[in-house]
Design a protein around this motif. Structure first.
Motif, mmCIF file in Angstrom:
data_model
loop_
_atom_site.group_PDB
_atom_site.id
_atom_site.type_symbol
_atom_site.label_atom_id
_atom_site.label_comp_id
_atom_site.label_asym_id
_atom_site.label_seq_id
_atom_site.Cartn_x
_atom_site.Cartn_y
_atom_site.Cartn_z
ATOM 1 N N GLU A 50 0.833 -1.200 0.000
ATOM 2 C CA GLU A 50 0.000 0.000 0.000
ATOM 3 C C GLU A 50 0.873 1.256 0.000
ATOM 4 O O GLU A 50 0.544 2.256 -0.643
ATOM 5 C CB GLU A 50 -0.916 -0.017 1.217
ATOM 6 C CG GLU A 50 -1.990 1.031 1.191
ATOM 7 C CD GLU A 50 -2.929 0.893 2.379
ATOM 8 O OE1 GLU A 50 -2.457 0.768 3.525
ATOM 9 O OE2 GLU A 50 -4.144 0.924 2.146
ATOM 10 N N HIS A 53 2.086 1.861 -3.556
ATOM 11 C CA HIS A 53 1.024 2.492 -4.345
ATOM 12 C C HIS A 53 0.902 3.975 -3.997
ATOM 13 O O HIS A 53 0.835 4.829 -4.883
ATOM 14 C CB HIS A 53 -0.311 1.790 -4.101
ATOM 15 C CG HIS A 53 -0.371 0.416 -4.662
ATOM 16 N ND1 HIS A 53 -1.180 -0.557 -4.125
ATOM 17 C CD2 HIS A 53 0.264 -0.177 -5.696
ATOM 18 C CE1 HIS A 53 -1.038 -1.668 -4.806
ATOM 19 N NE2 HIS A 53 -0.161 -1.461 -5.764
ATOM 20 N N TRP A 62 -0.411 9.978 -10.204
ATOM 21 C CA TRP A 62 -1.235 8.962 -10.850
ATOM 22 C C TRP A 62 -2.453 8.680 -9.978
ATOM 23 O O TRP A 62 -2.392 8.777 -8.753
ATOM 24 C CB TRP A 62 -0.456 7.667 -11.046
ATOM 25 C CG TRP A 62 0.673 7.773 -12.024
ATOM 26 C CD1 TRP A 62 0.835 8.695 -13.010
ATOM 27 C CD2 TRP A 62 1.813 6.908 -12.107
ATOM 28 N NE1 TRP A 62 1.998 8.467 -13.702
ATOM 29 C CE2 TRP A 62 2.616 7.376 -13.170
ATOM 30 C CE3 TRP A 62 2.221 5.801 -11.393
ATOM 31 C CZ2 TRP A 62 3.801 6.767 -13.543
ATOM 32 C CZ3 TRP A 62 3.404 5.185 -11.760
ATOM 33 C CH2 TRP A 62 4.180 5.658 -12.828
ATOM 34 N N LEU A 63 -3.543 8.289 -10.608
ATOM 35 C CA LEU A 63 -4.749 7.938 -9.881
ATOM 36 C C LEU A 63 -4.588 6.564 -9.221
ATOM 37 O O LEU A 63 -3.880 5.694 -9.739
ATOM 38 C CB LEU A 63 -5.947 7.912 -10.822
ATOM 39 C CG LEU A 63 -6.315 9.259 -11.451
ATOM 40 C CD1 LEU A 63 -7.417 9.063 -12.483
ATOM 41 C CD2 LEU A 63 -6.737 10.250 -10.392
ATOM 42 N N PRO A 64 -5.273 6.348 -8.079
ATOM 43 C CA PRO A 64 -5.182 5.047 -7.407
ATOM 44 C C PRO A 64 -5.523 3.875 -8.329
ATOM 45 O O PRO A 64 -4.846 2.836 -8.287
ATOM 46 C CB PRO A 64 -6.200 5.159 -6.271
ATOM 47 C CG PRO A 64 -6.296 6.616 -6.004
ATOM 48 C CD PRO A 64 -6.095 7.291 -7.336
ATOM 49 N N LYS A 65 -6.531 4.039 -9.164
ATOM 50 C CA LYS A 65 -6.931 2.957 -10.065
ATOM 51 C C LYS A 65 -5.783 2.554 -10.987
ATOM 52 O O LYS A 65 -5.548 1.371 -11.227
ATOM 53 C CB LYS A 65 -8.146 3.394 -10.884
ATOM 54 C CG LYS A 65 -8.671 2.339 -11.804
ATOM 55 C CD LYS A 65 -9.906 2.824 -12.539
ATOM 56 C CE LYS A 65 -10.429 1.753 -13.469
ATOM 57 N NZ LYS A 65 -11.633 2.194 -14.170
ATOM 58 N N ARG A 66 -5.040 3.534 -11.475
ATOM 59 C CA ARG A 66 -3.918 3.250 -12.380
ATOM 60 C C ARG A 66 -2.817 2.489 -11.644
ATOM 61 O O ARG A 66 -2.292 1.501 -12.151
ATOM 62 C CB ARG A 66 -3.373 4.545 -12.954
ATOM 63 C CG ARG A 66 -2.195 4.322 -13.868
ATOM 64 C CD ARG A 66 -1.710 5.590 -14.479
ATOM 65 N NE ARG A 66 -0.621 5.300 -15.397
ATOM 66 C CZ ARG A 66 0.057 6.216 -16.029
ATOM 67 N NH1 ARG A 66 -0.263 7.487 -15.900
ATOM 68 N NH2 ARG A 66 1.046 5.883 -16.818
ATOM 69 N N ARG A 68 -2.962 0.747 -8.793
ATOM 70 C CA ARG A 68 -3.386 -0.582 -8.318
ATOM 71 C C ARG A 68 -3.535 -1.597 -9.439
ATOM 72 O O ARG A 68 -3.494 -2.800 -9.186
ATOM 73 C CB ARG A 68 -4.694 -0.452 -7.554
ATOM 74 C CG ARG A 68 -4.509 0.198 -6.211
ATOM 75 C CD ARG A 68 -5.773 0.174 -5.404
ATOM 76 N NE ARG A 68 -5.569 0.832 -4.132
ATOM 77 C CZ ARG A 68 -6.372 1.762 -3.646
ATOM 78 N NH1 ARG A 68 -7.456 2.127 -4.306
ATOM 79 N NH2 ARG A 68 -6.108 2.313 -2.494
ATOM 80 N N SER A 69 -3.689 -1.130 -10.671
ATOM 81 C CA SER A 69 -3.834 -2.059 -11.800
ATOM 82 C C SER A 69 -2.483 -2.523 -12.346
ATOM 83 O O SER A 69 -2.428 -3.414 -13.195
ATOM 84 C CB SER A 69 -4.646 -1.417 -12.921
ATOM 85 O OG SER A 69 -3.906 -0.379 -13.544
#
Length: 84
Positions: A50, A53, A62-66, A68-69
């Protein structure tokens, strides 16, 4: 095609990269790096993967979605020049 040896420590990872052997990145290694980042950056609430990230979100906006992917080897690629 032969399977790569699992790399368990940062020293083994650096040695594998130096020899040109494609390293296998594992969650434990990235979690240890995240712990070091959390300590260095003085994060109070995050650690391990975490923290990796969160660090990348803060550094690169960067966005969390980016983040985490991303696959483990992609995360390592983004962190490999960091001074821990």
């Amino acid at each position: 095609m032969t399977k790569s040896k699992k790399v368990h420590t940062e020293a083994e990872l650096a040695e594998a990269e130096h020899k040109g052997t494609p390293p296998v990145i594992n969650v434990q290694l990235l979690a240890e790096i995240g712990d070091k980042l959390a300590k260095r950056e003085k994060y109070g609430q995050v650690s391990g993967l975490e923290a990796v990230h969160y660090y990348l979100m803060q550094k690169h906006h960067w966005l969390p979605k980016r983040v985490r992917s991303m696959k483990l080897d992609e995360l390592w690629f983004c962190l490999r020049e960091e001074k821990l």
